[in-house]
Design an enzyme around this catalytic site. Structure first.
Site, PDB file in Angstrom:
ATOM      1  N   ASP A  40       0.320  -0.786   7.362  1.00 22.82           N
ATOM      2  CA  ASP A  40      -0.548   0.300   7.813  1.00 22.82           C
ATOM      3  C   ASP A  40      -1.992  -0.185   7.712  1.00 22.82           C
ATOM      4  O   ASP A  40      -2.264  -1.212   7.110  1.00 22.82           O
ATOM      5  CB  ASP A  40      -0.348   1.558   6.959  1.00 22.82           C
ATOM      6  CG  ASP A  40      -0.236   1.230   5.482  1.00 22.82           C
ATOM      7  OD1 ASP A  40      -0.980   0.359   5.012  1.00 22.82           O
ATOM      8  OD2 ASP A  40       0.593   1.850   4.797  1.00 22.82           O
TER       9      ASP A  40
ATOM     10  N   ASP B  75      -5.899   0.666   6.643  1.00 25.18           N
ATOM     11  CA  ASP B  75      -6.791   1.533   5.881  1.00 25.18           C
ATOM     12  C   ASP B  75      -8.226   1.216   6.237  1.00 25.18           C
ATOM     13  O   ASP B  75      -8.595   0.061   6.420  1.00 25.18           O
ATOM     14  CB  ASP B  75      -6.587   1.328   4.383  1.00 25.18           C
ATOM     15  CG  ASP B  75      -5.188   1.754   3.941  1.00 25.18           C
ATOM     16  OD1 ASP B  75      -4.682   2.759   4.486  1.00 25.18           O
ATOM     17  OD2 ASP B  75      -4.602   1.089   3.089  1.00 25.18           O
TER      18      ASP B  75
ATOM     19  N   ASP C 169      -7.583  -2.617  -7.061  1.00 23.26           N
ATOM     20  CA  ASP C 169      -6.742  -3.234  -8.092  1.00 23.26           C
ATOM     21  C   ASP C 169      -6.831  -4.761  -8.136  1.00 23.26           C
ATOM     22  O   ASP C 169      -7.270  -5.335  -9.115  1.00 23.26           O
ATOM     23  CB  ASP C 169      -5.294  -2.735  -7.994  1.00 23.26           C
ATOM     24  CG  ASP C 169      -4.735  -2.748  -6.577  1.00 23.26           C
ATOM     25  OD1 ASP C 169      -5.406  -3.262  -5.672  1.00 23.26           O
ATOM     26  OD2 ASP C 169      -3.607  -2.245  -6.382  1.00 23.26           O
TER      27      ASP C 169
HETATM   28  P1  ATP Z   1       1.105  -2.244   1.107  1.00 20.25           P
HETATM   29  O1  ATP Z   1       1.376  -3.519   1.800  1.00 20.25           O
HETATM   30  O2  ATP Z   1       2.223  -1.778   0.278  1.00 20.25           O
HETATM   31  O3  ATP Z   1       0.541  -1.159   1.981  1.00 20.25           O
HETATM   32  P2  ATP Z   1      -1.489  -2.071  -0.081  1.00 20.25           P
HETATM   33  O4  ATP Z   1      -2.241  -3.010  -0.976  1.00 20.25           O
HETATM   34  O5  ATP Z   1      -2.067  -1.790   1.260  1.00 20.25           O
HETATM   35  O6  ATP Z   1      -0.024  -2.646   0.032  1.00 20.25           O
HETATM   36  P3  ATP Z   1      -1.730   0.745  -0.485  1.00 20.25           P
HETATM   37  O7  ATP Z   1      -0.986   1.612  -1.426  1.00 20.25           O
HETATM   38  O8  ATP Z   1      -1.628   0.963   0.979  1.00 20.25           O
HETATM   39  O9  ATP Z   1      -1.273  -0.740  -0.864  1.00 20.25           O
HETATM   40  O10 ATP Z   1      -3.249   0.793  -0.956  1.00 20.25           O
HETATM   41  C1  ATP Z   1      -4.322   0.395  -0.127  1.00 20.25           C
HETATM   42  C2  ATP Z   1      -5.445  -0.215  -0.974  1.00 20.25           C
HETATM   43  O11 ATP Z   1      -5.944   0.742  -1.918  1.00 20.25           O
HETATM   44  C3  ATP Z   1      -5.025  -1.395  -1.834  1.00 20.25           C
HETATM   45  O12 ATP Z   1      -5.031  -2.601  -1.106  1.00 20.25           O
HETATM   46  C4  ATP Z   1      -6.061  -1.377  -2.932  1.00 20.25           C
HETATM   47  O13 ATP Z   1      -7.277  -1.925  -2.508  1.00 20.25           O
HETATM   48  C5  ATP Z   1      -6.278   0.113  -3.149  1.00 20.25           C
HETATM   49  N1  ATP Z   1      -5.380   0.658  -4.198  1.00 20.25           N
HETATM   50  C6  ATP Z   1      -4.156   1.199  -4.029  1.00 20.25           C
HETATM   51  N2  ATP Z   1      -3.632   1.607  -5.180  1.00 20.25           N
HETATM   52  C7  ATP Z   1      -4.548   1.339  -6.135  1.00 20.25           C
HETATM   53  C8  ATP Z   1      -4.616   1.528  -7.557  1.00 20.25           C
HETATM   54  N3  ATP Z   1      -3.587   2.085  -8.217  1.00 20.25           N
HETATM   55  N4  ATP Z   1      -5.726   1.140  -8.202  1.00 20.25           N
HETATM   56  C9  ATP Z   1      -6.760   0.587  -7.529  1.00 20.25           C
HETATM   57  N5  ATP Z   1      -6.759   0.365  -6.219  1.00 20.25           N
HETATM   58  C10 ATP Z   1      -5.680   0.733  -5.508  1.00 20.25           C
HETATM   59 MG    MG Z   2      -1.408  -0.368   2.727  1.00 18.24          MG
END
Ligand code: ATP
Ligand code: MG
Length: 421
Positions: free
Chosen positions: A57, A59, A139
């Site tokens: 996705d 963001d 994170d």
């Molecule tokens: P995925 O491939 O599963 O989507 P993702 O890293 O994009 O992995 P998301 O849950 O979509 O995970 O989160 C988007 C972004 O938000 C992350 O890349 C990170 O920068 C931030 N983020 C998400 N969860 C946290 C957290 N618990 N603490 C700090 N930052 C977070």
């Molecule tokens: Mg994501």
């Protein structure tokens, strides 16, 4: 606003395959930039693009507040309690737009109205901030890269590009503090290390086990969501090995036994199915994880009710116990229960119930589960072969197979209820 934070490294030579970026995401970024808000793609999508993976996705991070985003996209929806974010729908896609925000420590009293922290655990963090503050509250370093499609550059405040190059998953800041603030980061570390095949940086790894118990403070629904992502990541087997390595299994699944061969087999089969784009469900993995406890519960009741009553009681007890830590949604709980109950029917092979069983909506899942149990030497290989074969036969041949089965022993009579004393 005054800029106080570090300057980013602006990277113009990178390997972002521009054609893999969602047109809708780019359109959202462009619209906000046109309205004079500083706006980027951020997070997992930038990371995945730089790794030549297809992002799940997209963001968007912006200097516009949620209300300002809504002025640019009047039909957008404001959502979220923990984080207020805006969902902008473009065609079929939903682009998540969040405002730059900063994370303030539990002892920081500025902006206390919008920020609450209990025992160092962040409850809400809607304090808006600059882009560099936004980078530091994320994170992992590889999750804190910002991509500007307008000039095709990446902004890096935390040496994320370097870690991406060496395939290192590194928490930003002090790992002990960062896990305490949000223990879900423990599961994210494990899931992303497994999914991306990255190495956990040393202190990011060593701080996991000591922080493990804090997973108990995470709401059970959020834990389910995160574990669901972990199980459905396509790398669940590897992630599970990490859960074991860091001693987290007993915290997440207190009932689960130490013999995890069946679970590993279920995870392996789930990973394979995802690779083949076949449908998968977390219920199957949960059924494997809690199969031993279910059986012990069932066996401990053998002298009390009818087998059927005991099956229902055993399933209810095990699932209820598990719900204390992880909120298993009803539909998955029913799935687990059905798969468990069908095991004994598949083993019994009552001639009269063969055809109804083949028609049962959970037959396929229960049969797959039986296959795993056979691999795990829990049932006769002949039994599985029989069930494999019967599915390929035409109705006449099926009837022949069914009549060749040994007649069932008389149905067990209901035992009289045990009297007190
Ligand atoms: P995925 O491939 O599963 O989507 P993702 O890293 O994009 O992995 P998301 O849950 O979509 O995970 O989160 C988007 C972004 O938000 C992350 O890349 C990170 O920068 C931030 N983020 C998400 N969860 C946290 C957290 N618990 N603490 C700090 N930052 C977070
Ligand atoms: Mg994501």
């Amino acid at each position: 606003r005054n800029r106080t934070g570090p300057l980013p490294r602006r990277i113009a030579s990178h390997k972002i395959p521009v054609d893999r970026i969602s047109r809708s995401a780019i359109r959202v970024v462009e619209s906000l930039q046109k309205a004079n808000y500083e706006t980027y793609l951020v997070g997992g999508c930038v990371r995945d693009l730089l790794l030549s993976r297809i992002p799940k996705d997209f963001d968007v991070a912006t200097s516009a507040t949620p209300e300002e985003v809504k002025k640019v996209f009047p039909r957008a929806r404001l959502i979220g309690r923990r984080f207020r974010i805006v969902h902008v729908r473009v065609g079929r896609e939903i682009i998540e737009v969040s405002t730059f925000r900063k994370q303030i420590g539990p002892n920081d009293t500025s902006n206390y109205i919008e920020h609450e922290a209990r025992d160092g655990v962040i409850v809400r963090d809607n304090v808006y901030g600059n882009i560099d503050e936004d980078a530091f509250r994320r994170d992992f370093t590889v999750n804190a890269l910002y991509y500007d499609p307008a000039n095709n550059t990446v902004l890096d405040f935390v040496k994320g590009m370097q870690d991406l190059g060496s395939r290192t998953l590194r928490l930003i800041g002090n790992p002990k503090v960062r896990y305490q603030e949000d223990p879900v980061r423990i599961l994210r570390a494990i899931r992303l290390a497994a999914k991306l095949d990255f190495t956990l940086e040393k202190s990011t790894a060593t701080a996991i086990t000591p922080a493990g118990e804090t997973l108990n403070v995470v709401p059970s629904a959020r834990l389910f969501d995160e574990l669901n992502k972990l199980f459905m990541s396509g790398k669940a087997k590897r992630a599970f090995e990490l859960l074991l390595k860091f001693n987290l299994l007993g915290i997440l699944f207190p009932l689960a036994s130490d013999s995890t061969d069946l679970v590993t087999a279920a995870l392996h089969s789930t990973d394979q199915r995802i690779a083949q784009e076949k449908p998968v469900t977390p219920g199957f993995i949960l059924a494997a994880l809690l199969w031993n406890p279910y059986q012990s519960q069932y066996n401990s009741r053998a002298t009390i009710g009818t087998p059927q009553e005991n099956q229902f009681d055993a399933a209810r007890t095990v699932i209820r116990e598990q719900q204390h830590t992880i909120a298993i949604p009803k539909r998955h709980a029913f799935f687990m229960r059905d798969v468990w109950h069908l095991q004994s029917r598949l083993e019994r092979r009552n001639p009269r119930s063969i055809l109804p069983l083949l028609e049962h909506r959970r037959f396929r899942a229960a049969y797959d589960f039986l296959l795993l149990r056979a691999k795990n030497a829990e049932v006769e290989p002949g039994l599985v072969q029989w069930w494999t074969a019967i599915q390929t036969l035409n109705p006449t041949e099926q009837q022949e197979q069914i009549s060749a089965l040994p007649p069932q022993k008389k149905k067990r009579r209901r035992r009289p209820k045990r009297e007190n004393a």
